[in-house]
Design a protein around this motif. Sequence first.
Motif, short mmCIF file in Angstrom:
data_model
loop_
_atom_site.label_atom_id
_atom_site.label_comp_id
_atom_site.label_asym_id
_atom_site.label_seq_id
_atom_site.Cartn_x
_atom_site.Cartn_y
_atom_site.Cartn_z
N GLN A 168 38.94 37.70 28.00
CA GLN A 168 37.57 38.18 28.15
C GLN A 168 36.76 37.13 28.90
N TYR A 169 36.10 37.58 29.99
CA TYR A 169 35.32 36.69 30.84
C TYR A 169 33.84 36.77 30.48
N THR A 170 33.19 35.61 30.44
CA THR A 170 31.73 35.55 30.40
C THR A 170 31.32 34.48 31.42
N ASP A 197 31.76 42.15 33.90
CA ASP A 197 30.76 43.22 33.71
C ASP A 197 31.01 44.03 32.45
N GLY A 198 32.05 43.69 31.69
CA GLY A 198 32.38 44.44 30.47
C GLY A 198 33.42 45.51 30.68
N SER A 199 33.83 45.77 31.93
CA SER A 199 34.89 46.75 32.18
C SER A 199 36.21 46.22 31.62
N LYS A 200 37.06 47.15 31.15
CA LYS A 200 38.35 46.77 30.57
C LYS A 200 39.48 47.25 31.46
N VAL A 201 40.50 46.40 31.59
CA VAL A 201 41.67 46.73 32.39
C VAL A 201 42.93 46.40 31.60
N TRP A 202 43.86 47.36 31.54
CA TRP A 202 45.18 47.13 30.98
C TRP A 202 46.16 47.03 32.14
N ALA A 233 32.66 49.90 32.92
CA ALA A 233 31.29 49.86 32.41
C ALA A 233 30.36 50.55 33.41
N LYS A 234 29.48 51.40 32.93
CA LYS A 234 28.60 52.18 33.81
C LYS A 234 27.48 51.31 34.38
N LYS A 235 27.41 51.27 35.69
CA LYS A 235 26.31 50.61 36.40
C LYS A 235 26.09 51.41 37.67
N ALA A 236 25.21 52.38 37.59
CA ALA A 236 25.02 53.33 38.69
C ALA A 236 24.63 52.64 39.99
N ALA A 237 23.88 51.56 39.90
CA ALA A 237 23.41 50.88 41.11
C ALA A 237 24.46 49.94 41.70
N THR A 254 33.96 55.39 34.22
CA THR A 254 35.01 56.37 33.99
C THR A 254 36.26 55.71 33.43
N GLN A 255 37.28 56.54 33.11
CA GLN A 255 38.58 56.06 32.65
C GLN A 255 39.65 56.66 33.55
N PHE A 256 40.50 55.81 34.10
CA PHE A 256 41.52 56.32 35.02
C PHE A 256 42.69 55.35 35.08
#
Length: 390
Positions: A168-170, A197-202, A233-237, A254-256
């Motif tokens: 986990q990155y900060t 940004d809080g997005s998760k990747v496996w 993580a949702k960030k529309a901008a 989204t999840q994909f």
Amino acid sequence: MQDDRLTWLFFRYFEKTASQEERDEFMLLLRDPANEAQIKKLMEQAYQSFTPEQPLFSEAQSEKLFAAISDSQDIITPLRIEKSYFAWKRLAAAAAVLLLITTGWYQWQKKYRPVQVAGQHSQQDVAPGNNKAVLTLADGSSITLDSVANRIIQHGNISISQQNGQLQYTTNTPPEQVSYNKLTTPKGGQYQLTLPDGSKVWLNSASALTFPTAFNGPQRIVKLQGQGYFEIAKKAAQPFIVQVNQLEIQVLGTQFDIMAYDDESTVNTTLLQGAVKVKEAGAEKILQPGQQAIFNPQDRSMSVQNADTDRVTAWKNGRFIFNNADLATILREISRWYNVDIVYKAKPGNATYGGAISRNLNLSDVLKALEENDNNHHFRIEDRQIIVLP
């Protein structure tokens, strides 16, 4: 005579009146492929002997039995015996028989698997993969990761927490100091990463993700090799973009899943939730949940079809699911997870397989399940190779 003995042992086992010696004898007969037709016949007879009014188990109990068989990560569940064979809405005896045979046979195998005698050919089994990866930092230094170490890695303004097979990155990195790191999994490895940004990747086996230490620009861009599952993580901008060779997958939240191995003929992007746009040169496809974009790098064509999302994401959930998959495709996936090579001494053919198998099993158990689905191929493990035999 053997059929009569098998029938007698079957019902002794089913009625839970068999002695330990009889149970062992029954398991030996059950393992013999020559008895498969007789076993199916006995299961059908047991099923027909119970009525919906007089079930051995209630419908709710039987549903739980079937769910346990299907979902267990410790039981091999070949789908060669299809649900329709048992008419699952009537259930009762069929679920009971299948549970007893499947769990009993597997547990018996674990306890009573014959020991190789000196001088006999000894099969070299292979343990399943696990959480392991290498993190390469911007300065070229590398850190070996596993599922044991729990630590904080400090690198400039970046704080990286490693715990239970996850990173986990900060960071509070200024835009001018953003650098790129790379997480690489070997064959036989997997790892989970939480981006800044809080997005998760496996990351699946034999894969790599290159990513910035902070997302300070108008877009969040990462590069993928191999296979990864994303929860963004949702960030529309600030759209999130995954670059895969010639492809660009753009999302907001989204999840994909993306599979882009060099030894596969296509790059497959599968959407589970939200929406993604898959772009290549001047062409683009917008996916809806449950759809898959298939890109062929050879002719640069791209098509969209409905996806088997359970099969696509099975690796992330600790399973192999082979619904209508051919042998060559299955063995490529197995080779990446067990870090073995495939040697064909028999052509793989066009036959397709179906089944669900835990990725926590040793390689020999997985190959045994494949053999049960196809009498045309047999397998031997030798020097970290799977030898495919006729």
